[in-house]
Design an enzyme around this catalytic site. Structure first.
Site, PDB file in Angstrom:
ATOM      1  N   ARG A  66       0.859  -1.182   0.000  1.00  0.00           N
ATOM      2  CA  ARG A  66       0.000   0.000   0.000  1.00  0.00           C
ATOM      3  C   ARG A  66       0.898   1.237   0.000  1.00  0.00           C
ATOM      4  O   ARG A  66       1.919   1.281   0.710  1.00  0.00           O
ATOM      5  CB  ARG A  66      -0.899   0.038   1.241  1.00  0.00           C
ATOM      6  CG  ARG A  66      -2.110  -0.881   1.165  1.00  0.00           C
ATOM      7  CD  ARG A  66      -3.126  -0.456   0.105  1.00  0.00           C
ATOM      8  NE  ARG A  66      -4.279  -1.330   0.029  1.00  0.00           N
ATOM      9  CZ  ARG A  66      -4.373  -2.391  -0.792  1.00  0.00           C
ATOM     10  NH1 ARG A  66      -3.378  -2.715  -1.611  1.00  0.00           N
ATOM     11  NH2 ARG A  66      -5.473  -3.119  -0.818  1.00  0.00           N
ATOM     12  N   GLU A  94      -3.832   7.465  -4.592  1.00  0.00           N
ATOM     13  CA  GLU A  94      -4.126   6.969  -5.950  1.00  0.00           C
ATOM     14  C   GLU A  94      -5.427   7.556  -6.482  1.00  0.00           C
ATOM     15  O   GLU A  94      -6.370   7.703  -5.704  1.00  0.00           O
ATOM     16  CB  GLU A  94      -4.236   5.432  -5.918  1.00  0.00           C
ATOM     17  CG  GLU A  94      -2.924   4.779  -5.560  1.00  0.00           C
ATOM     18  CD  GLU A  94      -3.032   3.272  -5.400  1.00  0.00           C
ATOM     19  OE1 GLU A  94      -4.119   2.704  -5.662  1.00  0.00           O
ATOM     20  OE2 GLU A  94      -2.031   2.661  -5.017  1.00  0.00           O
ATOM     21  N   HIS A 148      -1.067   0.359  -9.932  1.00  0.00           N
ATOM     22  CA  HIS A 148      -1.696  -0.594  -9.007  1.00  0.00           C
ATOM     23  C   HIS A 148      -2.238  -1.814  -9.759  1.00  0.00           C
ATOM     24  O   HIS A 148      -3.445  -2.080  -9.761  1.00  0.00           O
ATOM     25  CB  HIS A 148      -2.804   0.092  -8.191  1.00  0.00           C
ATOM     26  CG  HIS A 148      -3.089  -0.626  -6.898  1.00  0.00           C
ATOM     27  ND1 HIS A 148      -3.489   0.010  -5.747  1.00  0.00           N
ATOM     28  CD2 HIS A 148      -3.034  -1.953  -6.568  1.00  0.00           C
ATOM     29  CE1 HIS A 148      -3.661  -0.877  -4.786  1.00  0.00           C
ATOM     30  NE2 HIS A 148      -3.396  -2.082  -5.261  1.00  0.00           N
TER      31      HIS A 148
HETATM   32  C1  DGY Z   1      -5.173  -6.111  -2.988  1.00  0.00           C
HETATM   33  O1  DGY Z   1      -5.672  -7.207  -3.235  1.00  0.00           O
HETATM   34  O2  DGY Z   1      -5.117  -5.661  -1.847  1.00  0.00           O
HETATM   35  C2  DGY Z   1      -4.614  -5.346  -4.152  1.00  0.00           C
HETATM   36  O3  DGY Z   1      -4.139  -4.130  -3.809  1.00  0.00           O
HETATM   37  C3  DGY Z   1      -5.607  -5.246  -5.280  1.00  0.00           C
HETATM   38  O4  DGY Z   1      -5.627  -6.486  -5.869  1.00  0.00           O
END
Ligand code: DGY
Length: 318
Positions: free
Chosen positions: A237, A266, A284
């Site tokens: 993240r 984002e 992402h």
């Molecule tokens: C997640 O699964 O947390 C990703 O960021 C999106 O697939």
């Protein structure tokens, strides 16, 4: 008939499975901020959410009949788990099915950042490639690198498996040490101190969830203490890393490069990062291969169907 709100397009058979359950399916790519959601909020029993949907106390106050939030992601920092727990609402995520895809992308970013592939692509397209010389566009050797893995859950371990094929020396950090047999199988060494791992690794790859404790885990101080010439990869993240401080460390050192799939705000990216040639920036896409996205959608739908038919969910968090 129960109503299920689905936020955004789902690949594969997930929507059909929900309709056949049978549920009234309200689909709107605008997510929980859409008019369609507002119109169905008071009757909605299940919500299939994306990471762009915020599920907080305000939303729960508008959804008196809600029984399940099925997040189509492994990360759930967009969902207020405590508020859901207090209301007895089940929350599920999509672990396992996206492990390999995310590890693939982390490795791709690492190689790209180390060997400057995207930077080379830009240079070729701009007509800046004059001729081959022994000193032109040098990068870092990937094979045999010391790789530090921060967070040794499913994805961290999948990265370690790939690292073996590249002859890397893998260190990992997390609170508890893994069993020795597993460490041996993965060729990974536990380094209890994150600071030590950062100071001794050629590259660091982040695989921790975003929590209040991990927010800005990589702040200016920690970034400044990383090994000179090292690489930072983040597919977890964005807010685990202080983006402004990262841009500074890429410009003034100690970092040589970064490979990033996630950002603090984002789809916005800090302008100082956008300006860095030594930052590989991906939108992402860690889980973005077709099979993975189908499996994520199908798992989320299965969780909704099970919970609304009185069975336990497959991948509960709350
Ligand atoms: C997640 O699964 O947390 C990703 O960021 C999106 O697939």
């Amino acid at each position: 008939m129960d109503t299920v709100f689905v936020s955004g397009p789902l690949l594969g058979d997930a929507l059909e499975a929900l309709r056949e359950a049978p549920f009234e399916v309200v689909l709107d790519e605008g997510g929980v901020g859409s008019d369609a959601f507002a119109a169905s909020a008071d009757r909605v029993r299940g919500i299939v959410t994306l990471i762009t949907d915020r599920v907080d106390a305000a939303l729960l106050a508008r959804t008196p009949r809600l029984a399940i939030v099925a997040n189509v992601a492994v990360g759930v920092d967009n969902v207020d788990l405590e508020a859901c727990r207090a209301r007895g609402i089940v929350v599920t995520n999509t672990p396992d099915v996206l492990t390999e895809a995310t590890a693939d992308l982390a490795f791709g970013l690492l190689i790209d950042a180390a060997r400057r592939i995207s930077e080379g692509d830009r240079l070729v397209r701009a007509g800046g490639w004059e001729r081959w010389t022994p000193t032109f566009h040098l990068g870092q050797r990937v094979h045999g690198m010391k790789l530090g893995i921060v967070g040794f859950g499913r994805i961290g371990k999948a990265v370690a498996r790939r690292a073996r094929g590249f002859g890397m020396h893998v260190g990992y950090t997390q609170r508890r040490r893994e069993p020795e047999a597993l460490e041996r199988a993965l060729g990974a060494t536990w380094v209890p101190s994150l600071d030590e791992l950062c100071a001794t690794s050629d590259a660091i790859t982040i695989h921790v969830p975003l929590t209040p404790e991990s927010r800005h885990l990589f702040d200016a101080k920690r970034l400044a203490a990383m090994r000179p010439g090292s690489i930072l990869v983040n597919t977890a993240r964005g807010a685990v890393v202080d983006e402004a401080a990262l841009a500074y460390a890429l410009e003034h050192g100690p970092l040589a490069a970064a490979g990033l799939d996630v950002f603090e705000r984002e789809p916005a990216v800090h302008p100082a990062l956008l300006a860095r040639e030594n930052a590989v920036l991906a939108p992402h896409i860690g889980s973005a291969d077709r099979e993975t996205r189908e499996a994520m959608a199908s798992l989320a739908a299965a969780n909704v169907i099970r919970v609304l038919s009185g069975q336990p969910p497959l991948t509960p968090l709350v």
